[in-house]
Design a protein around this motif. Sequence first.
Motif, PDB file in Angstrom:
ATOM      1  N   LEU A  21     -61.730 -12.156   2.340  1.00 33.07           N
ATOM      2  CA  LEU A  21     -61.119 -11.867   1.187  1.00 33.07           C
ATOM      3  C   LEU A  21     -59.593 -12.334   1.154  1.00 33.07           C
ATOM      4  CD1 LEU A  21     -61.245 -11.263  -2.026  1.00 33.07           C
ATOM      5  CD2 LEU A  21     -61.025  -8.678  -1.059  1.00 33.07           C
ATOM      6  N   ILE A  22     -58.781 -11.565   2.074  1.00 34.06           N
ATOM      7  CA  ILE A  22     -57.462 -11.513   2.518  1.00 34.06           C
ATOM      8  C   ILE A  22     -57.101 -13.310   2.409  1.00 34.06           C
ATOM      9  CG2 ILE A  22     -55.462 -11.336   3.635  1.00 34.06           C
ATOM     10  CD1 ILE A  22     -56.908  -8.444   4.308  1.00 34.06           C
ATOM     11  N   ILE A  23     -57.591 -14.012   3.232  1.00 38.24           N
ATOM     12  CA  ILE A  23     -57.609 -15.074   3.648  1.00 38.24           C
ATOM     13  C   ILE A  23     -57.615 -16.042   2.292  1.00 38.24           C
ATOM     14  CG2 ILE A  23     -58.204 -17.455   4.620  1.00 38.24           C
ATOM     15  CD1 ILE A  23     -58.810 -15.306   7.144  1.00 38.24           C
ATOM     16  N   LEU A  44     -52.511  -8.055  -2.086  1.00 40.90           N
ATOM     17  CA  LEU A  44     -53.550  -7.364  -3.174  1.00 40.90           C
ATOM     18  C   LEU A  44     -54.540  -7.386  -2.281  1.00 40.90           C
ATOM     19  CD1 LEU A  44     -54.846  -6.522  -5.638  1.00 40.90           C
ATOM     20  CD2 LEU A  44     -55.433  -9.036  -6.179  1.00 40.90           C
ATOM     21  N   GLY A  45     -54.976  -8.125  -1.442  1.00 38.80           N
ATOM     22  CA  GLY A  45     -56.170  -8.192  -0.538  1.00 38.80           C
ATOM     23  C   GLY A  45     -55.965  -7.067   0.537  1.00 38.80           C
ATOM     24  N   LEU A  48     -56.568  -3.623  -1.267  1.00 37.46           N
ATOM     25  CA  LEU A  48     -57.859  -3.518  -1.749  1.00 37.46           C
ATOM     26  C   LEU A  48     -58.565  -3.036  -0.530  1.00 37.46           C
ATOM     27  CD1 LEU A  48     -58.846  -6.393  -4.036  1.00 37.46           C
ATOM     28  CD2 LEU A  48     -59.208  -4.007  -4.557  1.00 37.46           C
ATOM     29  N   ALA A  49     -58.164  -3.660   0.566  1.00 35.99           N
ATOM     30  CA  ALA A  49     -58.872  -3.532   2.001  1.00 35.99           C
ATOM     31  C   ALA A  49     -58.741  -1.877   2.292  1.00 35.99           C
ATOM     32  CB  ALA A  49     -58.315  -4.305   3.157  1.00 35.99           C
ATOM     33  N   GLY A  50     -57.649  -1.314   2.143  1.00 37.32           N
ATOM     34  CA  GLY A  50     -57.245  -0.126   2.467  1.00 37.32           C
ATOM     35  C   GLY A  50     -57.996   0.776   1.355  1.00 37.32           C
ATOM     36  N   ALA A  51     -57.817   0.628   0.277  1.00 34.53           N
ATOM     37  CA  ALA A  51     -58.674   1.305  -0.861  1.00 34.53           C
ATOM     38  C   ALA A  51     -60.016   1.410  -0.494  1.00 34.53           C
ATOM     39  CB  ALA A  51     -58.210   0.842  -2.271  1.00 34.53           C
ATOM     40  N   ALA A 155     -36.098  -7.007  -3.390  1.00 43.53           N
ATOM     41  CA  ALA A 155     -36.462  -6.310  -4.650  1.00 43.53           C
ATOM     42  C   ALA A 155     -37.120  -7.269  -5.784  1.00 43.53           C
ATOM     43  CB  ALA A 155     -35.337  -5.540  -5.030  1.00 43.53           C
ATOM     44  N   VAL A 156     -36.570  -8.366  -5.745  1.00 40.45           N
ATOM     45  CA  VAL A 156     -37.196  -9.307  -6.639  1.00 40.45           C
ATOM     46  C   VAL A 156     -38.457  -9.514  -6.730  1.00 40.45           C
ATOM     47  CG1 VAL A 156     -35.228 -10.710  -6.972  1.00 40.45           C
ATOM     48  CG2 VAL A 156     -36.839 -11.587  -5.446  1.00 40.45           C
ATOM     49  N   PHE A 157     -39.107  -9.041  -5.620  1.00 38.39           N
ATOM     50  CA  PHE A 157     -40.784  -9.298  -5.462  1.00 38.39           C
ATOM     51  C   PHE A 157     -41.413  -8.145  -6.144  1.00 38.39           C
ATOM     52  CE2 PHE A 157     -39.154 -12.498  -2.328  1.00 38.39           C
ATOM     53  CZ  PHE A 157     -39.824 -13.388  -2.996  1.00 38.39           C
ATOM     54  N   LEU A 158     -40.483  -6.794  -6.014  1.00 39.55           N
ATOM     55  CA  LEU A 158     -41.147  -5.517  -6.519  1.00 39.55           C
ATOM     56  C   LEU A 158     -41.874  -5.561  -7.632  1.00 39.55           C
ATOM     57  CD1 LEU A 158     -41.352  -2.566  -5.458  1.00 39.55           C
ATOM     58  CD2 LEU A 158     -39.135  -2.207  -6.615  1.00 39.55           C
ATOM     59  N   PRO A 159     -41.419  -6.307  -8.698  1.00 36.87           N
ATOM     60  CA  PRO A 159     -42.419  -6.231  -9.926  1.00 36.87           C
ATOM     61  C   PRO A 159     -43.648  -6.570  -9.746  1.00 36.87           C
ATOM     62  CG  PRO A 159     -40.012  -6.709 -10.450  1.00 36.87           C
ATOM     63  CD  PRO A 159     -40.498  -6.761  -8.986  1.00 36.87           C
ATOM     64  N   GLY A 160     -43.851  -7.878  -9.022  1.00 36.34           N
ATOM     65  CA  GLY A 160     -45.211  -8.426  -8.619  1.00 36.34           C
ATOM     66  C   GLY A 160     -46.118  -7.610  -7.911  1.00 36.34           C
ATOM     67  N   ASP A 161     -45.450  -6.808  -6.799  1.00 36.91           N
ATOM     68  CA  ASP A 161     -46.028  -6.205  -6.007  1.00 36.91           C
ATOM     69  C   ASP A 161     -46.711  -4.728  -6.799  1.00 36.91           C
ATOM     70  OD1 ASP A 161     -45.903  -7.493  -3.842  1.00 36.91           O
ATOM     71  OD2 ASP A 161     -43.961  -6.659  -2.989  1.00 36.91           O
ATOM     72  N   LEU A 162     -46.032  -4.342  -7.710  1.00 39.09           N
ATOM     73  CA  LEU A 162     -46.253  -3.356  -8.520  1.00 39.09           C
ATOM     74  C   LEU A 162     -47.717  -3.466  -9.499  1.00 39.09           C
ATOM     75  CD1 LEU A 162     -42.891  -1.788  -9.624  1.00 39.09           C
ATOM     76  CD2 LEU A 162     -44.722  -0.489  -8.007  1.00 39.09           C
ATOM     77  N   ILE A 163     -47.609  -5.040  -9.942  1.00 40.90           N
ATOM     78  CA  ILE A 163     -48.767  -5.445 -10.628  1.00 40.90           C
ATOM     79  C   ILE A 163     -49.696  -5.409  -9.774  1.00 40.90           C
ATOM     80  CG2 ILE A 163     -49.504  -7.576 -11.686  1.00 40.90           C
ATOM     81  CD1 ILE A 163     -46.890  -7.856 -12.726  1.00 40.90           C
ATOM     82  N   LYS A 164     -49.713  -5.992  -8.552  1.00 39.99           N
ATOM     83  CA  LYS A 164     -50.726  -6.063  -7.699  1.00 39.99           C
ATOM     84  C   LYS A 164     -51.329  -4.794  -7.274  1.00 39.99           C
ATOM     85  CE  LYS A 164     -48.368  -9.003  -4.976  1.00 39.99           C
ATOM     86  NZ  LYS A 164     -48.053  -9.766  -3.639  1.00 39.99           N
TER      87      LYS A 164
END
Length: 197
Positions: A21-23, A44-45, A48-51, A155-164
Motif C-alpha cells: 500500500l505504501i509503495i 498517508l500509508g 495508516l500502517a501504524g493505526a 513547514a510548507v508541507f505541514l498543511p498537507g501532512d495535517l490533511i493526511k
Amino acid sequence: MTVTSRFEGRDIARIAVFAALIIALGLVGPIPGPVGVPITAQTLGVMLAGAVLGWRNAAAAVLVVVVLTAVGLPVLAGGRGGLGVFVGPTAGYLLGWIPGAAVVGLIAHAGRCFAWWRVAVGAVVGGIGVIYAIGVPVQALVMGLPLGDALVASAVFLPGDLIKAAVATVLAVALHRAYPVAFPRRTPQPALQAAGE
C-alpha cells in the motif's frame, strides 16, 4: 530466533499488504497542496500502517519499503530508489518513517478500545512530529542549512501532512468499524479478566 517465530503468518501477510500500500501510494502523482506545495501520499500509508497494524507490524511494513528502496527498486514517490536516496536531503524523512509508524501504532493502540482521537493524536505525533524530528536535521546537514532555516522550509508541507493525518484517522476508524479483525487482537486487562471469571 526465526522471523516466523516472531511474526505469525497473519502478521506477515498484513505487513506485506501495507508495504504494498505504501509503495502504491508512491505511484500517485504529487497532489497540489493548500499553499501551492505538492503533497505526496506515501506518508498517508505510513500513518495508516501504524493505526491499523500496531507499532511492531507497522515498523516492519515500513522497514520492508526502506529495504526495497535500498536495493534499488523504484518504490518511492517519483520512481526513486537506490542507495543515493539515503544521502539526499529527504533521507531523514524516509528513515523517520520507521519510528514514526511505530509511534502512531503505540498511541493508536494504547487504550482498551480503539478510539478515533488516539488515532488522530498518533498520526500527528508519529506521522508528522517524529518524521520531522528526524527529517529536518538531516535535511539541514545535507543541504548545509541552519536548522531553523530547514525547519521553515519544511513547514510548507505541514498543511498537507495535517490533511493526511485527518484522512488516515477517518480511514482507520471506518476500517475498524467495517473489518475489526484487520486490527491487532486486544488482550483483556487483568481487572476485566477477573470480572469475567
